[in-house]
Design a protein around this motif. Sequence first.
Motif, PDB file in Angstrom:
ATOM      1  N   VAL A 134      -3.528   2.196   6.117  1.00 43.68           N
ATOM      2  CA  VAL A 134      -2.813   3.379   5.645  1.00 43.68           C
ATOM      3  C   VAL A 134      -3.389   3.865   4.314  1.00 43.68           C
ATOM      4  O   VAL A 134      -3.632   5.051   4.124  1.00 43.68           O
ATOM      5  N   HIS A 135      -3.634   2.917   3.395  1.00 42.04           N
ATOM      6  CA  HIS A 135      -3.978   3.387   2.042  1.00 42.04           C
ATOM      7  C   HIS A 135      -5.386   3.059   1.548  1.00 42.04           C
ATOM      8  O   HIS A 135      -5.721   3.403   0.442  1.00 42.04           O
ATOM      9  N   ASP A 136      -6.221   2.375   2.360  1.00 45.63           N
ATOM     10  CA  ASP A 136      -7.578   2.064   1.896  1.00 45.63           C
ATOM     11  C   ASP A 136      -8.615   2.842   2.695  1.00 45.63           C
ATOM     12  O   ASP A 136      -8.552   2.900   3.925  1.00 45.63           O
ATOM     13  N   PRO A 153      -1.503  -4.764   7.628  1.00 46.84           N
ATOM     14  CA  PRO A 153      -1.351  -3.487   8.347  1.00 46.84           C
ATOM     15  C   PRO A 153      -1.450  -2.294   7.390  1.00 46.84           C
ATOM     16  O   PRO A 153      -1.883  -1.215   7.775  1.00 46.84           O
ATOM     17  N   CYS A 154      -1.072  -2.502   6.110  1.00 48.10           N
ATOM     18  CA  CYS A 154      -1.034  -1.369   5.194  1.00 48.10           C
ATOM     19  C   CYS A 154      -2.417  -0.901   4.751  1.00 48.10           C
ATOM     20  O   CYS A 154      -2.572   0.234   4.317  1.00 48.10           O
ATOM     21  N   ASN A 155      -3.447  -1.781   4.849  1.00 50.87           N
ATOM     22  CA  ASN A 155      -4.755  -1.304   4.367  1.00 50.87           C
ATOM     23  C   ASN A 155      -5.316  -0.175   5.234  1.00 50.87           C
ATOM     24  O   ASN A 155      -6.137   0.612   4.780  1.00 50.87           O
ATOM     25  N   LEU A 183      -2.691  -0.433  -4.201  1.00 49.85           N
ATOM     26  CA  LEU A 183      -1.983  -1.706  -4.164  1.00 49.85           C
ATOM     27  C   LEU A 183      -0.525  -1.418  -3.854  1.00 49.85           C
ATOM     28  O   LEU A 183       0.104  -0.623  -4.540  1.00 49.85           O
ATOM     29  N   CYS A 184      -0.022  -1.980  -2.778  1.00 52.90           N
ATOM     30  CA  CYS A 184       1.377  -1.770  -2.452  1.00 52.90           C
ATOM     31  C   CYS A 184       2.065  -3.130  -2.396  1.00 52.90           C
ATOM     32  O   CYS A 184       1.430  -4.169  -2.451  1.00 52.90           O
ATOM     33  N   GLN A 185       3.363  -3.110  -2.277  1.00 51.86           N
ATOM     34  CA  GLN A 185       4.131  -4.346  -2.224  1.00 51.86           C
ATOM     35  C   GLN A 185       3.634  -5.254  -1.105  1.00 51.86           C
ATOM     36  O   GLN A 185       3.517  -6.467  -1.282  1.00 51.86           O
ATOM     37  N   ASP A 186       3.311  -4.665   0.044  1.00 58.18           N
ATOM     38  CA  ASP A 186       2.892  -5.486   1.184  1.00 58.18           C
ATOM     39  C   ASP A 186       1.587  -6.229   0.916  1.00 58.18           C
ATOM     40  O   ASP A 186       1.458  -7.405   1.238  1.00 58.18           O
ATOM     41  N   CYS A 187       0.597  -5.531   0.322  1.00 58.73           N
ATOM     42  CA  CYS A 187      -0.669  -6.240   0.048  1.00 58.73           C
ATOM     43  C   CYS A 187      -0.444  -7.337  -0.972  1.00 58.73           C
ATOM     44  O   CYS A 187      -1.013  -8.413  -0.855  1.00 58.73           O
ATOM     45  N   LEU A 188       0.352  -7.041  -1.999  1.00 60.10           N
ATOM     46  CA  LEU A 188       0.540  -8.052  -3.036  1.00 60.10           C
ATOM     47  C   LEU A 188       1.357  -9.228  -2.516  1.00 60.10           C
ATOM     48  O   LEU A 188       1.117 -10.367  -2.912  1.00 60.10           O
TER      49      LEU A 188
HETATM   50 ZN    ZN Z   1      -0.818  -2.377   0.961  1.00 62.81          ZN
END
Ligand code: ZN
Length: 386
Positions: free
Chosen positions: A97-99, A93-95, A132-137
Amino acid sequence: MFRKYYKEGFSLNAVFPKVDRREFGFVSFEGQMVRHKGFQNLEEVRVFMQSFVPRDAYYSCAYYENPMAEMERKCWLGADLVFDIDADHIPTPCNKVHDEWICYNCGFAGRGITPKNCPVCNGEKFETSTWLCQDCLDAAKNEAIKLLDILRSDFGFSDKDIHVYFSGHRGYHVHIENELIQGLDSISRKEIVDYICGIGFDGKIGNSTGWHARIRKGLYRFLSKADKEDFIRMGLKRNIVKALLNNREKILMNLEHGEIWRSVKGVGLKTWGKIFDRCAQEEFVKIDTVVTADIHRLVRMPHTLHGKTGFKKVEFQISRMSDFDPFKEAIAFKKGTVKILAYNSPQFRIGEETFGPYKNVRVELPIAAALLLICKGKAEVYQENV
Ligand SMILES: [Zn+2]
Ligand SMILES: [Zn+2]
């Protein structure tokens, strides 16, 4: 900073076997790729890197008779089996937001995973900006855990053949160095990929080994805790969802004895097919399929810095998988600060400390934090202070 690292902090003690048989490649800070390099030992590699100071450093998973020759004359001897897990290939879900990506050709832009072709002009080249955030890693680590389970249980590789690395950016690399797999050609490697990704899986439920058992376990896990929303998201009708929830105990009991299809009146094969697919997809591993099948691949060299983060590619013990913290253990610089002008950065963590978000501010940050923003193109040095 990269210069400082390769001069002072860099050691390459017994990082990988057969140094003299591998091809090396380096990308300079000007973006130039130098490849077909060969070295007799790790000391020679280190000396070269001290003076070249690469932004990114690679070696071949392949061994050659003549590593420095052009491709057709290298004479391939074998290759490690390499797996690449990268947040680029995992829908998180975070990509969204930040990609971001922008088509080179027509300028069309979007968020999330970069498409293969531009939806407007069908172009294939994109400029991307990822974070790169905690969720992706965490998502990447979860895929790595699934992969390791398959490599050990289904393929029978022992822990001493398996090397696990944090890539230095958004994922994990798994290298297998074992005599038995070195000679596998690209087609055999593609078959291994298909197995791991579940391509061509027969879709049967069973108790036997491998995928049948793994998916059955996944089904059990899902069915024992799924709520109304989980089922509705899969496109199931409300009356069917109700029937499933009301009969949970019975379904689970039947699943153990393999007769799940006839568990509930009104829930047909089509519905079970949907539920099964969802659980199977969850178990299949999301690896970069091209990397594993490529028997000449250049892969990032362990212990070198990643040009997009300034983090190290680091190896760690498989047993430490769940505790491994990339935001702490991949940090190359632990002392000193730098003054930077940060244009635009989300919040992030290095070790125990949280930084940002920043928007057009001058800040003095620990080197590792500043380097991450600079490598990501989100800041520039304002005044160095080391
Ligand atoms: Zn992420
Ligand atoms: Zn386009």
